[in-house]
Scaffold this active site. Structure first.
Site, PDB file in Angstrom:
ATOM      1  N   HIS A  99      46.940  35.954  47.339  1.00 52.44           N
ATOM      2  CA  HIS A  99      47.356  37.359  47.310  1.00 52.44           C
ATOM      3  C   HIS A  99      46.339  38.315  46.698  1.00 52.44           C
ATOM      4  O   HIS A  99      46.347  39.491  47.017  1.00 52.44           O
ATOM      5  CB  HIS A  99      48.729  37.520  46.640  1.00 52.44           C
ATOM      6  CG  HIS A  99      48.721  37.477  45.151  1.00 52.44           C
ATOM      7  ND1 HIS A  99      48.804  36.301  44.428  1.00 52.44           N
ATOM      8  CD2 HIS A  99      48.655  38.478  44.249  1.00 52.44           C
ATOM      9  CE1 HIS A  99      48.793  36.582  43.139  1.00 52.44           C
ATOM     10  NE2 HIS A  99      48.697  37.895  43.002  1.00 52.44           N
ATOM     11  N   ASP A 100      45.457  37.852  45.841  1.00 52.35           N
ATOM     12  CA  ASP A 100      44.457  38.745  45.232  1.00 52.35           C
ATOM     13  C   ASP A 100      43.058  38.568  45.805  1.00 52.35           C
ATOM     14  O   ASP A 100      42.114  39.205  45.329  1.00 52.35           O
ATOM     15  CB  ASP A 100      44.414  38.534  43.715  1.00 52.35           C
ATOM     16  CG  ASP A 100      45.536  39.249  42.985  1.00 52.35           C
ATOM     17  OD1 ASP A 100      46.022  40.268  43.491  1.00 52.35           O
ATOM     18  OD2 ASP A 100      45.916  38.796  41.889  1.00 52.35           O
TER      19      ASP A 100
ATOM     20  N   HIS B 182      46.519  32.481  37.725  1.00 59.51           N
ATOM     21  CA  HIS B 182      47.510  33.484  38.125  1.00 59.51           C
ATOM     22  C   HIS B 182      48.065  33.220  39.527  1.00 59.51           C
ATOM     23  O   HIS B 182      49.286  33.088  39.683  1.00 59.51           O
ATOM     24  CB  HIS B 182      46.940  34.901  38.001  1.00 59.51           C
ATOM     25  CG  HIS B 182      47.820  35.950  38.593  1.00 59.51           C
ATOM     26  ND1 HIS B 182      49.085  36.227  38.122  1.00 59.51           N
ATOM     27  CD2 HIS B 182      47.626  36.770  39.660  1.00 59.51           C
ATOM     28  CE1 HIS B 182      49.635  37.181  38.864  1.00 59.51           C
ATOM     29  NE2 HIS B 182      48.771  37.527  39.796  1.00 59.51           N
TER      30      HIS B 182
ATOM     31  N   GLU C 253      41.828  41.879  47.543  1.00 62.84           N
ATOM     32  CA  GLU C 253      41.765  42.960  46.562  1.00 62.84           C
ATOM     33  C   GLU C 253      40.651  42.751  45.529  1.00 62.84           C
ATOM     34  O   GLU C 253      39.990  43.708  45.128  1.00 62.84           O
ATOM     35  CB  GLU C 253      43.119  43.038  45.848  1.00 62.84           C
ATOM     36  CG  GLU C 253      43.285  44.198  44.911  1.00 62.84           C
ATOM     37  CD  GLU C 253      44.710  44.283  44.396  1.00 62.84           C
ATOM     38  OE1 GLU C 253      44.854  44.523  43.191  1.00 62.84           O
ATOM     39  OE2 GLU C 253      45.657  44.112  45.188  1.00 62.84           O
ATOM     40  N   ASP C 254      40.445  41.510  45.100  1.00 70.80           N
ATOM     41  CA  ASP C 254      39.574  41.261  43.946  1.00 70.80           C
ATOM     42  C   ASP C 254      38.321  40.439  44.230  1.00 70.80           C
ATOM     43  O   ASP C 254      37.584  40.116  43.299  1.00 70.80           O
ATOM     44  CB  ASP C 254      40.374  40.540  42.853  1.00 70.80           C
ATOM     45  CG  ASP C 254      41.463  41.425  42.266  1.00 70.80           C
ATOM     46  OD1 ASP C 254      41.346  42.662  42.345  1.00 70.80           O
ATOM     47  OD2 ASP C 254      42.429  40.873  41.718  1.00 70.80           O
TER      48      ASP C 254
ATOM     49  N   ASP D 276      54.644  37.841  41.688  1.00 73.77           N
ATOM     50  CA  ASP D 276      53.437  38.393  41.061  1.00 73.77           C
ATOM     51  C   ASP D 276      53.808  39.219  39.827  1.00 73.77           C
ATOM     52  O   ASP D 276      53.227  39.065  38.749  1.00 73.77           O
ATOM     53  CB  ASP D 276      52.688  39.240  42.093  1.00 73.77           C
ATOM     54  CG  ASP D 276      51.398  39.848  41.566  1.00 73.77           C
ATOM     55  OD1 ASP D 276      50.715  39.223  40.737  1.00 73.77           O
ATOM     56  OD2 ASP D 276      51.060  40.968  42.019  1.00 73.77           O
TER      57      ASP D 276
END
Length: 189
Positions: free
Chosen positions: A61-62, A35, A65-66, A122
């Site tokens: 980018h994640d 991704h 967050e993840d 995204d």
């Protein structure tokens, strides 16, 4: 200073290590790293983005967050600008999902130009994945709701990158959705 290629590979390597145990929600269980790589590819190939910090932010980018990545860790490895871009597109997982989604719609128009590019790519990557194959357990109604919400976010990003906006608009039209016109840049009604 490392070459631009080396900087991008460092971000890809960092993201791959951080996301190594994660899978996408599709029935195939695609490795999650596909991704962020896809988001960066969209920016480079479809939008013509050459800004290394924006491409690094797309790859990363994640991570906050993840994964267990901290903003400070991103700044240490990739600099303050990459950290800020990633922070702009990071949801606060402590908030309930409806609130996170509402905040994305609300904040989209106020993002920096680089963050808007990452957000557009995204959304485009996620929607293309949904068109290809819905996550296990998602009904067509849930997929449609996601498209409706993504259209609201994308409407707030209008004027950021016409090629990506046009690609998103094609996907929305296929679903019978349209983007509401963005605010008049002149401030006049």
């Amino acid at each position: 200073m490392a070459s631009e290629a080396a900087q991008l590979l460092a971000a890809a390597d960092f993201a791959a290590r951080k996301h190594r145990q994660q899978r996408r929600k599709d029935p195939e269980g695609t490795p999650y790293i596909n991704h962020p790589i896809g988001v960066a590819r969209i920016l480079a190939q479809e939008a013509g983005v050459t800004d290394v910090a924006v491409l690094q932010a797309a790859l990363l980018h994640d991570t906050v967050e993840d994964t267990d990545t901290t903003p400070e860790e991103l700044e240490l490895h990739f600099g303050a600008r990459v950290r800020r871009l990633v922070e702009e597109v990071t949801d606060d997982k402590a908030l309930p999902q409806p609130e996170r989604k509402r905040l994305q719609v609300e904040r989209a128009p106020r993002g920096s130009p680089g963050a808007k590019l990452v957000k557009l790519a995204d959304k485009l990557h996620n929607l293309r994945d949904l068109n290809r194959c819905a996550p296990a357990g998602w009904s067509q109604a849930r997929v449609h709701e996601y498209f409706q919400w993504a259209a609201q976010v994308a409407a707030g990003l209008r004027g950021s990158c016409p090629p990506l906006e046009e690609a998103l608009e094609r996907l929305f039209r296929e679903r019978g959705l349209t983007l509401n016109p963005g605010p008049d840049p002149s401030g006049e009604s």
